[in-house]
Design a protein around this motif. Structure first.
Motif, short mmCIF file in Angstrom:
data_model
loop_
_atom_site.label_atom_id
_atom_site.label_comp_id
_atom_site.label_asym_id
_atom_site.label_seq_id
_atom_site.Cartn_x
_atom_site.Cartn_y
_atom_site.Cartn_z
N GLY A 1 1.14 2.30 9.92
CA GLY A 1 1.65 3.62 10.28
C GLY A 1 0.63 4.72 10.19
N TRP A 2 -0.59 4.41 9.74
CA TRP A 2 -1.65 5.43 9.70
C TRP A 2 -3.00 4.73 9.82
CZ3 TRP A 2 1.03 3.59 5.54
CH2 TRP A 2 0.31 3.12 4.45
N PRO A 3 -4.03 5.44 10.33
CA PRO A 3 -5.31 4.80 10.61
C PRO A 3 -6.17 4.67 9.36
CG PRO A 3 -5.40 7.10 11.24
CD PRO A 3 -3.98 6.84 10.79
N ILE B 1 0.86 -1.19 0.00
CA ILE B 1 0.00 0.00 0.00
C ILE B 1 0.89 1.24 0.00
CG2 ILE B 1 -1.74 1.30 1.28
CD1 ILE B 1 -2.84 -1.21 2.39
N PRO B 2 0.62 2.20 -0.88
CA PRO B 2 1.41 3.44 -0.85
C PRO B 2 1.26 4.16 0.49
CG PRO B 2 0.15 3.27 -2.88
CD PRO B 2 -0.33 2.18 -1.99
N LEU B 3 2.26 4.92 0.87
CA LEU B 3 2.26 5.62 2.14
C LEU B 3 1.05 6.53 2.26
CD1 LEU B 3 3.86 6.19 4.76
CD2 LEU B 3 4.96 8.08 3.54
N ASN B 4 0.34 6.40 3.38
CA ASN B 4 -0.82 7.24 3.72
C ASN B 4 -2.00 7.07 2.76
OD1 ASN B 4 0.33 8.43 6.04
ND2 ASN B 4 1.42 9.93 4.77
N ALA B 5 -2.01 5.99 1.99
CA ALA B 5 -3.16 5.75 1.12
C ALA B 5 -4.37 5.41 1.98
CB ALA B 5 -2.86 4.61 0.16
#
Length: 445
Positions: free
Chosen positions: A405-407, A382-386
């Protein structure tokens, strides 16, 4: 106290802390529904970004400090929670000694509070709640010292302990206030000399004022204190013919069933015993304060369950470990001969430890280990912050947030699921793991 007594108190405290550390480190992943939530908070602090979520900050910053020293966030959280959970034995032990109980009675109170099945339940999931119990008990201890000996140092220590409970968990803070207030009122009603109650009132005022000022200055950390208002609103709704929409649950846990009668019978029996003890303790100073305040705390713990407030009942029922432990200590001290006290202590400690060990083997992470391994692989797909959506039953929402790393949230470009999804051409299977599937949402046009 003599050296031997301090050795007993220290041994119970260290033993309880090691027991909780074993519980927290035994599973392959940090246990509990909110286990990854603590890791998210600690690692956010270690990155210099502060807390990712607003919550009373003490446990998270203490865990971050220990994690920085040990080099591992899970170890930092586990050691901090285990140490504070075990530390609850010390003030319980000292409080029973102050109330006139012997070493056996004090040891029973220390074990019953720090190695109870309720404490195991909290330390493995409701970690802030478990960590604040020691501050609640220190508040009760120093308040009792204040009201029986009039020490200004005890007044300062009681205020400081209550404030640490405020910085840890709202329910522990509420019980700290209850113990402080009920002991003062009992001393005012029972004692012939009421000189010390002025110092108690100053200490209680200082605690509530400091807490209120902190909450007004840093409201983002103490929003959970409004749960107390929600609880009172639910109490006031009881018996009304028309019920408004129910208050949201106080934590992200599934709605529990009603507490079984057997689970209520034990604390109720101890409360009845406490009432009988209080009738004989009115002239015994510290013992009367311990019993009367424990009766007030026990009544509060059982009230939501007895009134059918399921969402609150299970949380409050866990807090009956404090009044039950203290009343058990007083009961042992009244057992008569030393041999009788030893026999009763052995039975109580055996029951407490047996229940705690049984509860310990039920502790597990809120995600299967295979699903965790899948998330580690999905992280690279998954791309970062997708933005992504989560369709997983039985998996805490904090695990994907911790690993990726992100919700989850926003207009999803990906979907993580624990079962195959029928989305037609709108969904493209990207990854099929051991337990999880990853789909890409194809944009129209």
């Amino acid at each position: 106290m003599q050296y031997r007594e301090w050795a007993v108190a220290t041994a119970i405290t260290l033993g309880a802390a090691l027991f909780h550390l074993w519980i927290l480190l035994r599973p392959p992943l940090i246990p509990g529904v909110d286990g990854p939530f603590y890791l998210i908070q600690v690692e956010s602090i270690l990155r210099g970004e502060g807390m990712a979520y607003g919550d009373p900050p003490l446990l998270f910053y203490a865990s971050a400090l220990v994690a920085a020293l040990l080099g591992d966030s899970r170890l930092g959280v586990s050691v901090t929670v285990a140490a504070l959970s075990g530390l609850s034995a010390l003030p319980a032990y000292l409080l029973i000694r102050l109330a006139g109980g012997g070493v056996a009675a004090a040891a029973v109170a220390g074990v019953a509070v720090s190695i109870s099945q309720e404490m195991v339940r909290m330390s493995s999931d409701l970690m802030k709640n478990a960590s604040g119990v020691c501050f609640l008990l220190f508040t009760a201890l120093f308040t009792c010292l204040l009201l029986t000996r009039g020490s200004r140092a005890s007044a300062i220590a009681a205020t400081a302990s209550g404030y640490l409970a405020f910085l840890t968990h709202s329910l522990d803070y509420a019980y700290a206030l209850l113990y402080m207030a009920s002991q003062g009122l009992a001393a005012y009603c029972l004692a012939g000399d009421r000189h010390y109650t002025r110092l108690w009132l100053a200490s209680l005022t200082a605690l509530t004022s400091a807490s209120l000022l902190t909450m007004l200055a840093l409201p983002q950390y103490f929003s959970d204190l409004w749960k107390g208002v929600a609880f009172l609103e639910d109490l006031l709704r009881i018996g009304r013919p028309t019920q408004p929409p129910p208050t949201p649950p106080p934590a992200a846990h599934p709605s529990p069933p009603p507490l079984p009668p057997l689970q209520l019978a034990l604390p109720l029996s101890f409360l009845v015993a406490g009432c009988l003890l209080l009738a004989e303790s009115l002239q015994r100073g510290a013992e009367a304060l311990v019993i009367s305040s424990s009766l007030a705390a026990g009544a509060l713990s059982l009230t939501p369950a007895l009134l059918g407030l399921r969402e609150w009942g299970w949380r409050f029922a866990l807090m009956d470990l404090v009044p039950v432990a203290l009343i058990a200590g007083v009961l042992v001290s009244r057992a008569g001969s030393r041999l009788s006290q030893l026999a009763i202590s052995t039975v109580i400690v055996g029951l407490v430890v047996g229940q705690a060990i049984t509860q310990a083997y039920q502790v597990r992470p809120s995600i299967p280990y295979e699903a965790y391994l899948d998330l580690l692989e999905i992280r690279h797909l998954i791309p970062l912050n997708a933005p992504y959506a989560l369709h997983c039953r039985g998996v805490s929402k904090y695990w994907p947030e911790y690993v990726l790393g992100w919700p989850p949230g926003g207009q999803p470009r990906y979907v993580i699921s624990d079962r195959p999804l029928l989305g037609g051409p709108a969904l493209r299977l990207v990854y099929r793991g051991r337990l999880l599937w990853l789909y890409e949402v194809r944009l129209r046009g």
